[in-house]
Design an enzyme around this catalytic site. Sequence first.
Site, PDB file in Angstrom:
ATOM      1  N   ASP A 110      -3.355  23.093   9.411  1.00  0.00           N
ATOM      2  CA  ASP A 110      -3.746  22.095   8.422  1.00  0.00           C
ATOM      3  C   ASP A 110      -4.502  22.728   7.264  1.00  0.00           C
ATOM      4  O   ASP A 110      -4.708  23.936   7.216  1.00  0.00           O
ATOM      5  CB  ASP A 110      -4.583  20.999   9.086  1.00  0.00           C
ATOM      6  CG  ASP A 110      -4.344  19.633   8.464  1.00  0.00           C
ATOM      7  OD1 ASP A 110      -4.475  19.515   7.231  1.00  0.00           O
ATOM      8  OD2 ASP A 110      -4.023  18.689   9.201  1.00  0.00           O
ATOM      9  N   ARG A 169      -7.344   4.465   6.905  1.00  0.00           N
ATOM     10  CA  ARG A 169      -6.383   4.545   5.805  1.00  0.00           C
ATOM     11  C   ARG A 169      -5.609   3.237   5.664  1.00  0.00           C
ATOM     12  O   ARG A 169      -5.453   2.457   6.609  1.00  0.00           O
ATOM     13  CB  ARG A 169      -5.418   5.710   6.029  1.00  0.00           C
ATOM     14  CG  ARG A 169      -6.095   7.078   6.107  1.00  0.00           C
ATOM     15  CD  ARG A 169      -6.677   7.503   4.775  1.00  0.00           C
ATOM     16  NE  ARG A 169      -5.669   7.685   3.754  1.00  0.00           N
ATOM     17  CZ  ARG A 169      -4.986   8.818   3.564  1.00  0.00           C
ATOM     18  NH1 ARG A 169      -5.215   9.870   4.348  1.00  0.00           N
ATOM     19  NH2 ARG A 169      -4.096   8.921   2.603  1.00  0.00           N
ATOM     20  N   ILE A 213       0.135   8.788   1.616  1.00  0.00           N
ATOM     21  CA  ILE A 213       0.866   9.988   2.017  1.00  0.00           C
ATOM     22  C   ILE A 213       0.277  10.466   3.336  1.00  0.00           C
ATOM     23  O   ILE A 213      -0.878  10.894   3.398  1.00  0.00           O
ATOM     24  CB  ILE A 213       0.797  11.072   0.932  1.00  0.00           C
ATOM     25  CG1 ILE A 213       1.527  10.573  -0.320  1.00  0.00           C
ATOM     26  CG2 ILE A 213       1.413  12.388   1.426  1.00  0.00           C
ATOM     27  CD1 ILE A 213       1.482  11.508  -1.495  1.00  0.00           C
ATOM     28  N   TYR A 214       1.069  10.355   4.388  1.00  0.00           N
ATOM     29  CA  TYR A 214       0.661  10.749   5.731  1.00  0.00           C
ATOM     30  C   TYR A 214       1.708  11.709   6.281  1.00  0.00           C
ATOM     31  O   TYR A 214       2.907  11.498   6.103  1.00  0.00           O
ATOM     32  CB  TYR A 214       0.562   9.528   6.663  1.00  0.00           C
ATOM     33  CG  TYR A 214      -0.079   8.317   6.037  1.00  0.00           C
ATOM     34  CD1 TYR A 214      -1.417   8.335   5.655  1.00  0.00           C
ATOM     35  CD2 TYR A 214       0.648   7.150   5.811  1.00  0.00           C
ATOM     36  CE1 TYR A 214      -2.014   7.228   5.080  1.00  0.00           C
ATOM     37  CE2 TYR A 214       0.068   6.035   5.239  1.00  0.00           C
ATOM     38  CZ  TYR A 214      -1.268   6.077   4.862  1.00  0.00           C
ATOM     39  OH  TYR A 214      -1.849   4.982   4.280  1.00  0.00           O
ATOM     40  N   ARG A 264       1.178   9.765  11.328  1.00  0.00           N
ATOM     41  CA  ARG A 264      -0.211  10.180  11.515  1.00  0.00           C
ATOM     42  C   ARG A 264      -1.082   9.599  10.397  1.00  0.00           C
ATOM     43  O   ARG A 264      -1.320  10.215   9.372  1.00  0.00           O
ATOM     44  CB  ARG A 264      -0.321  11.702  11.533  1.00  0.00           C
ATOM     45  CG  ARG A 264      -1.729  12.184  11.836  1.00  0.00           C
ATOM     46  CD  ARG A 264      -1.855  13.677  11.567  1.00  0.00           C
ATOM     47  NE  ARG A 264      -3.254  14.068  11.539  1.00  0.00           N
ATOM     48  CZ  ARG A 264      -4.065  13.935  10.493  1.00  0.00           C
ATOM     49  NH1 ARG A 264      -3.605  13.419   9.366  1.00  0.00           N
ATOM     50  NH2 ARG A 264      -5.324  14.314  10.552  1.00  0.00           N
ATOM     51  N   ASN A 282       0.845  -1.191   0.000  1.00  0.00           N
ATOM     52  CA  ASN A 282       0.000   0.000   0.000  1.00  0.00           C
ATOM     53  C   ASN A 282       0.881   1.241   0.000  1.00  0.00           C
ATOM     54  O   ASN A 282       1.907   1.293   0.687  1.00  0.00           O
ATOM     55  CB  ASN A 282      -0.899   0.004   1.238  1.00  0.00           C
ATOM     56  CG  ASN A 282      -1.764   1.254   1.299  1.00  0.00           C
ATOM     57  OD1 ASN A 282      -2.757   1.367   0.584  1.00  0.00           O
ATOM     58  ND2 ASN A 282      -1.379   2.214   2.133  1.00  0.00           N
TER      59      ASN A 282
END
Length: 488
Positions: free
Chosen positions: A287, A194, A175-176, A189, A172
């Site tokens: 964010d 996800r 993008i974290y 995170r 897998n």
Amino acid sequence: MKFKDLRDFVQQLEQRGELKRIQMPISPVLEMTEICDRTLRAKGPALLFEKPVGFDIPVLGNLFGTPERVAMGMGAEAVSELREIGKLLAFLKEPEPPKGLKDAWSKLPIFRKVIAMAPKVVKDAPCQEIVIEGDDVDLGMLPVQTCWPGDVAPLITWGLTVTKGPNKERQNLGIYRQQVIGRNKIIMRWLSHRGGALDFRDWCAKHPGEPYPVAVALGADPATILGAVTPVPDSLSEYAFAGLLRGSRTELIKCRGSNLQVPASAEIVLEGVIHPGEMADEGPYGDHTGYYNEVDSFPVLTVERITHRIKPIYHSTYTGRPPDEPAILGVALNEVFVPILQKQFPEIVDFYLPPEGCSYRMAVVTIKKQYPGHAKRVMLGVWSFLRQFMYTKFVIVTDDDINARDWNDVIWAITTRMDPKRDTVMIDNTPIDYLDFASPVSGLGSKMGLDVTNKWPGETTREWGRAIVKDEATTRRVDEIWTQLGID
């Protein structure tokens, strides 16, 4: 145009005047964010900061700061071509049985192309030209940005995280964001739904207490980066999809400390493990909502090894109130979503995720209405069909005489075609973005659908208004004499 790696993309952007080298020393603490933000809002070029203050590694920012550069990264010459990519994904998601022998032969090249794009594993790779291990590992060598005044620590933003579940054949990619908390520690995170988090959960169930291998690739080629954020069907790996975009197989190399495979051309790779139970408080960070998120606990990745190219480039971004780079990505990927939705719901004419709505929290859909209640079916379909719209709080459905991308049109339709009580659909206790502090409970909240279509018999008993339409002959006549009037 296709790009073999990030450096090739940078070179081509520079030749097109789409990249600017910044030779003045610029700090990764706040300054790069300010410069990238101003450049993005001006629809300016990608930026290569060659002398980040305190570091020897240059920083690449604002890479996908325009929809046109996103399209280029996906191998398209124009944003409009992204619809064709969407059509391919729609077909691969739900291929239709051939209508006959001729139809079967016509579809065969597509499947052959997909099969031919299986990733290729190599023995040597640029991403392992330099290897740093053990006590020599120091994330402080990387010019990781601190983006906003209230950010708690430097934040890795464009890390392509590679995981593998114990019961899965395929890796897998996700993008974290990753908070740096020590010379060899970052916080991973990932939200519970996800792919990376699900792989880790399955690992803990099958191998309780055992360290879980994870790799983070920084500065992969643009097709691989964008493949990780595109709604690729479960039957297709992100690496294979990247190969389709690039027109050549994605080259991978096995990590030196695990069986995970990472893009061979990546600029930097972090290899490490998550020890089950090792958690840390993450945040606060500014964010994409335009607010600082609340602190929450996530797993810690212990970095055991850093490998990188000779003279690597660190790829970075910032997130903030739209427009930011994720919002621009959303504008471009919106074109990919449209054909996928139309395959399932042919009545959809257009679908728009306004970037000012954080790119996914609001959707405007135009349809060719065919029966009473049709709008409600479509809004429920949007929420349930693709996981990308799980967190879409508001869905507005209008007739196709309305331009979904023009707020003047949409607001006119809302105020003239909708009764708030009759035409509002409210659904409670649904999945909501963890970052949405407006929801009553973290991760759980409500959704609203607005039926802004013209109402049919059965939906209203009143005579429905007829929209004013100009007389075409008069319009042509005034067009002919307009310059003579001297009004402009």
